[in-house]
Design a protein around this motif. Structure first.
Motif, PDB file in Angstrom:
ATOM      1  N   ILE A  26     -71.103 -27.744 -68.469  1.00  0.00           N
ATOM      2  CA  ILE A  26     -70.397 -27.661 -69.743  1.00  0.00           C
ATOM      3  C   ILE A  26     -70.121 -26.176 -69.963  1.00  0.00           C
ATOM      4  N   GLY A  27     -68.881 -25.842 -70.291  1.00  0.00           N
ATOM      5  CA  GLY A  27     -68.492 -24.438 -70.426  1.00  0.00           C
ATOM      6  C   GLY A  27     -69.369 -23.643 -71.374  1.00  0.00           C
ATOM      7  N   LYS A  28     -69.649 -24.197 -72.531  1.00  0.00           N
ATOM      8  CA  LYS A  28     -70.486 -23.513 -73.517  1.00  0.00           C
ATOM      9  C   LYS A  28     -71.857 -23.193 -72.931  1.00  0.00           C
ATOM     10  N   HIS A  29     -72.443 -24.147 -72.199  1.00  0.00           N
ATOM     11  CA  HIS A  29     -73.756 -23.925 -71.580  1.00  0.00           C
ATOM     12  C   HIS A  29     -73.676 -22.859 -70.496  1.00  0.00           C
ATOM     13  N   ALA A  30     -72.549 -22.812 -69.802  1.00  0.00           N
ATOM     14  CA  ALA A  30     -72.374 -21.783 -68.769  1.00  0.00           C
ATOM     15  C   ALA A  30     -72.439 -20.394 -69.392  1.00  0.00           C
ATOM     16  N   THR A  31     -71.927 -20.254 -70.613  1.00  0.00           N
ATOM     17  CA  THR A  31     -71.984 -18.935 -71.274  1.00  0.00           C
ATOM     18  C   THR A  31     -73.378 -18.626 -71.780  1.00  0.00           C
ATOM     19  N   PRO A  34     -75.426 -17.850 -67.756  1.00  0.00           N
ATOM     20  CA  PRO A  34     -74.602 -17.527 -66.577  1.00  0.00           C
ATOM     21  C   PRO A  34     -75.432 -17.207 -65.339  1.00  0.00           C
ATOM     22  N   GLU A  35     -76.609 -16.628 -65.542  1.00  0.00           N
ATOM     23  CA  GLU A  35     -77.439 -16.270 -64.393  1.00  0.00           C
ATOM     24  C   GLU A  35     -77.883 -17.513 -63.624  1.00  0.00           C
ATOM     25  N   ILE A  36     -78.125 -18.611 -64.332  1.00  0.00           N
ATOM     26  CA  ILE A  36     -78.512 -19.853 -63.657  1.00  0.00           C
ATOM     27  C   ILE A  36     -77.321 -20.424 -62.894  1.00  0.00           C
ATOM     28  N   LEU A  37     -76.155 -20.381 -63.496  1.00  0.00           N
ATOM     29  CA  LEU A  37     -74.969 -20.892 -62.807  1.00  0.00           C
ATOM     30  C   LEU A  37     -74.659 -20.043 -61.567  1.00  0.00           C
ATOM     31  N   ARG A  38     -74.923 -18.746 -61.630  1.00  0.00           N
ATOM     32  CA  ARG A  38     -74.732 -17.900 -60.439  1.00  0.00           C
ATOM     33  C   ARG A  38     -75.745 -18.263 -59.348  1.00  0.00           C
ATOM     34  N   GLN A  39     -76.937 -18.719 -59.743  1.00  0.00           N
ATOM     35  CA  GLN A  39     -77.912 -19.204 -58.760  1.00  0.00           C
ATOM     36  C   GLN A  39     -77.391 -20.470 -58.073  1.00  0.00           C
ATOM     37  N   VAL A  40     -76.751 -21.331 -58.842  1.00  0.00           N
ATOM     38  CA  VAL A  40     -76.161 -22.553 -58.282  1.00  0.00           C
ATOM     39  C   VAL A  40     -75.120 -22.166 -57.233  1.00  0.00           C
ATOM     40  N   MET A  41     -74.263 -21.203 -57.583  1.00  0.00           N
ATOM     41  CA  MET A  41     -73.229 -20.745 -56.660  1.00  0.00           C
ATOM     42  C   MET A  41     -73.851 -20.103 -55.415  1.00  0.00           C
ATOM     43  N   ALA A  77     -64.759 -20.634 -69.039  1.00  0.00           N
ATOM     44  CA  ALA A  77     -66.154 -20.252 -69.272  1.00  0.00           C
ATOM     45  C   ALA A  77     -66.952 -20.262 -67.973  1.00  0.00           C
ATOM     46  N   VAL A  78     -66.714 -21.274 -67.140  1.00  0.00           N
ATOM     47  CA  VAL A  78     -67.421 -21.341 -65.854  1.00  0.00           C
ATOM     48  C   VAL A  78     -67.005 -20.161 -64.983  1.00  0.00           C
ATOM     49  N   LYS A  79     -65.725 -19.863 -64.954  1.00  0.00           N
ATOM     50  CA  LYS A  79     -65.246 -18.716 -64.174  1.00  0.00           C
ATOM     51  C   LYS A  79     -65.894 -17.425 -64.677  1.00  0.00           C
ATOM     52  N   TRP A  80     -65.966 -17.253 -65.984  1.00  0.00           N
ATOM     53  CA  TRP A  80     -66.616 -16.060 -66.544  1.00  0.00           C
ATOM     54  C   TRP A  80     -68.079 -16.002 -66.113  1.00  0.00           C
ATOM     55  N   ALA A  81     -68.776 -17.136 -66.227  1.00  0.00           N
ATOM     56  CA  ALA A  81     -70.198 -17.173 -65.869  1.00  0.00           C
ATOM     57  C   ALA A  81     -70.417 -16.861 -64.392  1.00  0.00           C
ATOM     58  N   ALA A  86     -63.442 -18.210 -59.443  1.00  0.00           N
ATOM     59  CA  ALA A  86     -62.959 -19.491 -59.950  1.00  0.00           C
ATOM     60  C   ALA A  86     -63.821 -20.644 -59.440  1.00  0.00           C
ATOM     61  N   PRO A  87     -64.138 -21.593 -60.306  1.00  0.00           N
ATOM     62  CA  PRO A  87     -64.858 -22.781 -59.842  1.00  0.00           C
ATOM     63  C   PRO A  87     -63.941 -23.647 -58.988  1.00  0.00           C
TER      64      PRO A  87
END
Length: 181
Positions: A26-31, A34-41, A77-81, A86-87
């Motif tokens: 969810i975009g809001k959660h990504a903001t 963001p550090e967790i989403l970068r771990q996913v990536m 938001a995901v791209k920013w995170a 780009a996702p």
């Protein structure tokens, strides 16, 4: 997700099992995380989007532009995170509700829509064994499928290792899906 504690636990288990998944944050959660989403990536998982705020895009109170904005803000938001990366052009509708005009919109944007035929309903379950039983029963009935699970659920984080072991024991194969580019 992404969500503290549970998403990192899911990532750890997926790494231990040498497998990957597709995450639809969810975009809001990504903001928020963001550090967790970068771990996913960094772990090599595919990352799509799941709207900005998890709004039901079938809600007739939303204008068509508001629905499009919900989709686009989620991707932004995901791209920013992800630090500007780009996702994948992958999208999942909230509550698996696909309004036809938004299906058309995403198709025009060349964004793949993901659905599921094995919904774990893990968001309704508090115990890992319930999640495992739900998924295995549905897979047995269907023979195969795309599983929907939520990385922010503690029960999912606790169940995923045993579930992956059971899938392997029962001859299922995990398929990695990535965007072409």
């Amino acid at each position: 997700g992404p969500w503290p504690v549970n998403t990192p636990a899911v990532l750890k288990t997926l790494a231990e099992e040498c497998t990957t998944g597709i995450f639809f944050p969810i975009g809001k959660h990504a903001t928020y995380y963001p550090e967790i989403l970068r771990q996913v990536m960094a772990a090599g998982h595919s990352i799509g989007s799941h709207t900005w705020s998890h709004a039901a895009l079938v809600n007739k109170k939303l204008t068509e532009q508001q629905r499009k904005d919900e989709i686009e803000k989620g991707f932004s938001a995901v791209k920013w995170a992800l630090g500007g990366k780009a996702p994948a052009p992958f999208f999942r509708f909230p509550a698996l509700q696909h309004p036809p005009e938004m299906v058309t919109y995403l198709g025009q944007r060349n964004i793949a829509i993901f659905s599921t035929n094995v919904d774990s309903f893990d968001f309704k379950m508090r115990k890992p064994d319930q999640v495992i039983k739900s998924v295995l029963e549905k897979l047995k009935k269907n023979g195969k499928g795309i599983m929907l699970m939520h990385d922010f659920q503690r029960s999912t984080a606790e169940a995923i290792g045993t579930l992956l072991d059971q899938l392997k024991l029962n001859g299922y194969k995990i398929v990695r899906m990535t965007a072409k580019d």
